[in-house]
Design a protein around this motif. Sequence first.
Motif, mmCIF file in Angstrom:
data_model
loop_
_atom_site.group_PDB
_atom_site.id
_atom_site.type_symbol
_atom_site.label_atom_id
_atom_site.label_comp_id
_atom_site.label_asym_id
_atom_site.label_seq_id
_atom_site.Cartn_x
_atom_site.Cartn_y
_atom_site.Cartn_z
ATOM 1 N N LYS A 342 2.987 67.854 12.680
ATOM 2 C CA LYS A 342 4.696 68.191 13.495
ATOM 3 C C LYS A 342 5.842 67.987 12.324
ATOM 4 C CE LYS A 342 2.865 64.870 16.507
ATOM 5 N NZ LYS A 342 2.409 63.118 16.074
ATOM 6 N N ILE A 343 5.913 67.691 11.298
ATOM 7 C CA ILE A 343 6.779 67.341 10.123
ATOM 8 C C ILE A 343 6.236 69.003 9.531
ATOM 9 C CG2 ILE A 343 6.708 64.781 10.786
ATOM 10 C CD1 ILE A 343 5.346 64.913 7.324
ATOM 11 N N SER A 344 5.374 69.359 9.112
ATOM 12 C CA SER A 344 5.221 69.970 7.999
ATOM 13 C C SER A 344 5.612 71.903 7.988
ATOM 14 C CB SER A 344 3.652 70.222 7.292
ATOM 15 O OG SER A 344 3.051 70.958 7.851
ATOM 16 N N LEU A 345 6.879 72.468 6.427
ATOM 17 C CA LEU A 345 7.353 73.320 6.507
ATOM 18 C C LEU A 345 5.952 74.636 6.811
ATOM 19 C CD1 LEU A 345 10.544 72.826 4.529
ATOM 20 C CD2 LEU A 345 10.358 73.555 6.994
ATOM 21 N N LEU A 510 2.694 83.160 -3.606
ATOM 22 C CA LEU A 510 3.729 81.606 -3.169
ATOM 23 C C LEU A 510 4.541 83.364 -2.487
ATOM 24 C CD1 LEU A 510 2.644 78.874 -4.938
ATOM 25 C CD2 LEU A 510 1.496 79.880 -3.202
ATOM 26 N N GLU A 511 4.958 82.796 -2.201
ATOM 27 C CA GLU A 511 6.150 83.219 -1.151
ATOM 28 C C GLU A 511 7.297 82.824 -2.054
ATOM 29 O OE1 GLU A 511 6.332 81.652 3.093
ATOM 30 O OE2 GLU A 511 8.854 81.307 2.516
ATOM 31 N N THR A 517 9.893 73.911 -3.855
ATOM 32 C CA THR A 517 9.376 72.697 -3.020
ATOM 33 C C THR A 517 8.670 71.472 -4.191
ATOM 34 O OG1 THR A 517 7.008 73.930 -2.024
ATOM 35 C CG2 THR A 517 7.423 71.857 -1.932
ATOM 36 N N PRO A 518 9.367 70.450 -3.696
ATOM 37 C CA PRO A 518 9.459 68.548 -4.638
ATOM 38 C C PRO A 518 8.030 68.556 -4.164
ATOM 39 C CG PRO A 518 11.303 68.992 -2.708
ATOM 40 C CD PRO A 518 9.861 70.398 -2.376
ATOM 41 N N VAL A 519 8.092 68.249 -6.022
ATOM 42 C CA VAL A 519 6.617 67.056 -5.965
ATOM 43 C C VAL A 519 6.427 66.286 -5.387
ATOM 44 C CG1 VAL A 519 5.306 66.017 -6.966
ATOM 45 C CG2 VAL A 519 6.613 67.902 -8.156
ATOM 46 N N GLY A 520 4.862 66.297 -4.416
ATOM 47 C CA GLY A 520 4.936 65.140 -3.338
ATOM 48 C C GLY A 520 5.688 66.067 -1.854
ATOM 49 N N GLU A 521 6.564 66.599 -2.218
ATOM 50 C CA GLU A 521 5.906 67.195 -0.087
ATOM 51 C C GLU A 521 4.831 68.370 -0.078
ATOM 52 O OE1 GLU A 521 9.836 68.872 0.691
ATOM 53 O OE2 GLU A 521 8.984 70.137 2.208
ATOM 54 N N THR A 522 4.489 67.932 1.222
ATOM 55 C CA THR A 522 3.205 68.552 1.703
ATOM 56 C C THR A 522 3.751 69.573 2.833
ATOM 57 O OG1 THR A 522 1.941 66.312 1.530
ATOM 58 C CG2 THR A 522 1.079 68.380 2.623
ATOM 59 N N VAL A 523 3.501 71.004 2.295
ATOM 60 C CA VAL A 523 3.799 71.779 3.311
ATOM 61 C C VAL A 523 2.452 72.471 3.693
ATOM 62 C CG1 VAL A 523 5.720 72.983 2.555
ATOM 63 C CG2 VAL A 523 3.619 73.411 1.507
ATOM 64 N N PHE A 531 -0.459 71.528 2.468
ATOM 65 C CA PHE A 531 -0.726 72.020 0.140
ATOM 66 C C PHE A 531 0.306 71.593 0.100
ATOM 67 C CE2 PHE A 531 -4.541 74.182 -0.793
ATOM 68 C CZ PHE A 531 -4.392 75.423 1.168
ATOM 69 N N ALA A 532 -0.083 70.100 -0.594
ATOM 70 C CA ALA A 532 1.019 69.451 -2.087
ATOM 71 C C ALA A 532 1.529 70.114 -2.656
ATOM 72 C CB ALA A 532 0.723 68.023 -1.571
ATOM 73 N N ALA A 533 2.639 69.722 -3.733
ATOM 74 C CA ALA A 533 3.000 70.640 -4.290
ATOM 75 C C ALA A 533 3.160 69.449 -5.473
ATOM 76 C CB ALA A 533 4.877 70.708 -4.870
ATOM 77 N N ASP A 534 2.187 69.464 -6.729
ATOM 78 C CA ASP A 534 1.235 68.888 -7.448
ATOM 79 C C ASP A 534 2.742 68.482 -9.132
ATOM 80 O OD1 ASP A 534 -0.764 67.164 -8.711
ATOM 81 O OD2 ASP A 534 -0.030 67.978 -10.451
ATOM 82 N N PRO A 535 2.787 67.257 -9.394
ATOM 83 C CA PRO A 535 3.326 67.276 -10.702
ATOM 84 C C PRO A 535 3.174 68.254 -11.542
ATOM 85 C CG PRO A 535 2.615 64.824 -10.603
ATOM 86 C CD PRO A 535 1.547 65.865 -9.351
ATOM 87 N N ASP A 536 1.957 68.959 -12.133
ATOM 88 C CA ASP A 536 2.027 69.398 -13.318
ATOM 89 C C ASP A 536 1.717 70.211 -13.031
ATOM 90 O OD1 ASP A 536 -0.505 67.926 -14.162
ATOM 91 O OD2 ASP A 536 -2.088 68.319 -14.006
ATOM 92 N N GLY A 537 3.004 70.979 -11.587
ATOM 93 C CA GLY A 537 3.562 72.455 -12.175
ATOM 94 C C GLY A 537 4.784 72.513 -12.309
ATOM 95 N N THR A 538 5.376 73.964 -12.441
ATOM 96 C CA THR A 538 7.077 73.590 -13.118
ATOM 97 C C THR A 538 6.812 75.267 -12.070
ATOM 98 O OG1 THR A 538 5.942 75.756 -14.274
ATOM 99 C CG2 THR A 538 6.035 73.478 -15.405
ATOM 100 N N PRO A 539 8.575 74.717 -12.337
ATOM 101 C CA PRO A 539 9.259 75.880 -11.049
ATOM 102 C C PRO A 539 8.593 77.824 -11.167
ATOM 103 C CG PRO A 539 10.517 74.925 -12.117
ATOM 104 C CD PRO A 539 9.580 74.163 -12.747
#
Length: 565
Positions: A342-345, A510-511, A517-523, A531-539
């Motif tokens: 319902k809520i994810s992009l 990825l597109e 995607t902010p860390v913690g947001e799930t798309v 899938f959720a953005a992990d804090p290990d990532g960088t832009p």
Amino acid sequence: MSEAHAPEAEASRDFIREVITQDLKSGKTDTLVTRFPPEPNGYLHIGHAKSMCLNFGVAGEFGGHCNLRFDDTNPTKEEHEYIEAIKRDVSWLGFDWGEHLYFASGHFETLYKWAEHLIVNGLAFVDDQTAEEIRETRGTLTAPGTNSPFRDRSVEENLDLFRRMRSGEFAEGVRVLRAKVDMASGNINMRDPVIYRVLHASHPRTGDTWCIYPTYDFAHGQSDAIEGVTHSLCTLEFADHRPLYDWLIENLPVPSVPRQYEFSRLNLTHTVLSKRRLIQLVEEGHVNGWDDPRMPSLCGLRRRGFPPAAVRDFAQRVGITKSDNVIEMALLEHCARELLNKISLRRSAVLRPLKVVIENYPEGESELLEAVNNPEDEGAGQRQVPFSRELYIEREDFMEEPPKKFFRLAPGREVRLRYAFFITCTDVIKDENGEVTELRCTYDPETRGGDAPDGRKVKGTLHWVSAAHAVEAEVRLYEHLFTEAEPSLGADFLDGINPESIEVLEGCMLEPALAETPVGETVQFERQGYFAADPDGTPDRPVFNRTVGLRNTWAKLQASGQANT
Ligand code: ATP
Ligand code: MG
């Protein structure tokens, strides 16, 4: 947070809500006060979430409040790190203790006074027996225990010794304070339980003020009484302790009388829910810390991408009963999937890329196409995705010799690229090993947006990413941490660890929108899962964790009659 409901609506949901409804109606209770009492000796897990959803839940529903109380009576196992982590997790789950934050250690002075009160009333004594002697004389389930030879010390001697215990005169294990209840009781908890012991250990909050500490059993019920807790809700293993708690409350000058009600713990398949075991998994390196996305810890679930509302929904569906059972992990995953749908992009991500060159698309050019952010939520709007001559599609979306039911791309076949164009595969390029490295295709400019004006149909619709615009990422795919549904049943629960619980994919494409995607947001990665953005990532190089796949394994279990709720 969830809205407050009319108490009538909640009354029949479970036996605890029924009791509370009755107590409020009869006037036995004016204002409901509950508590969530974690021991700060580990991180919170999904089992604790069940307890929180009950304690904070009923407080909200019935217009009362819920205390967050740290049961910090054991200084040797407790750490500040855990206190901060627990607060973070309670807040994340959506609960607010407001001004009602307590520590059992904050009650140490009162508890000490009450221990003296028991001594003065001939209801506690200092025992010089060793821990082993105490254990040996406790009796068994069928045989009564035997009285300690120190049981009949005078009040004066007991007081003197207990005060000297406090002042630090004795080494650990030399003397303890025991309640004088009944060594012949059918309930072992009533057989003169130890209520204070010497521990020359610094406490995270009280430092070196104390060298004697109350046992959990002495601190727990009295802390409830001090805080005015009306309904002390705990798990079934404490039912046998209730007679002791009641005995202590009856014999102490407490300001209020809590009543304890027990419910069954949460057990979940394919994982373990015991702090001791979770600590072992972390300390022995079977996982990468408490917040490893495979852990059932709340910080693990958060990092994995489970929304807190999905965890609350899960707790509600599991419900509160007195019967022990094991809940399917698939139910928790189902709750996440249902909410995230319902809520994810929606976004495009190619996990195992195969290059596609559109030969009739002009070199060096690109265009923007409209894509829907969430078909379940019109308000989520649209975004623009770049399209160009070189693209990536999923390797598994192409087969050189497709079997009958394979409707995706194959030589000579036309498919739709979602939100873009129809393309037809004209040539397959391979390396020296015969591995397909690239596809040559043509596109039909008339099909812009994904529909053919002449009405012709295609059977396959693929997701894709423009190569020139793609953001390279690492994607971590998770499976159950334990292959066994009930790893705790085996001799060593570690034997049940799934050797393939994580698969790390590098070079995923990825597109561009996904880089933000902010860390913690799930798309939702279209056609793949959440899938959720992990804090290990960088832009420049994002990292994503798979929360759950798209397939409803829960529905399958239910259909086959295997689901047990
Ligand atoms: P563990 O068995 O994992 O060590 P615990 O009971 O020692 O857990 P506490 O910090 O004492 O952990 O728990 C705080 C509260 O959470 C207690 O009221 C306890 O009953 C409850 N709780 C712990 N585990 C579960 C569970 N699996 N299901 C429901 N409630 C739980
Ligand atoms: Mg405990």
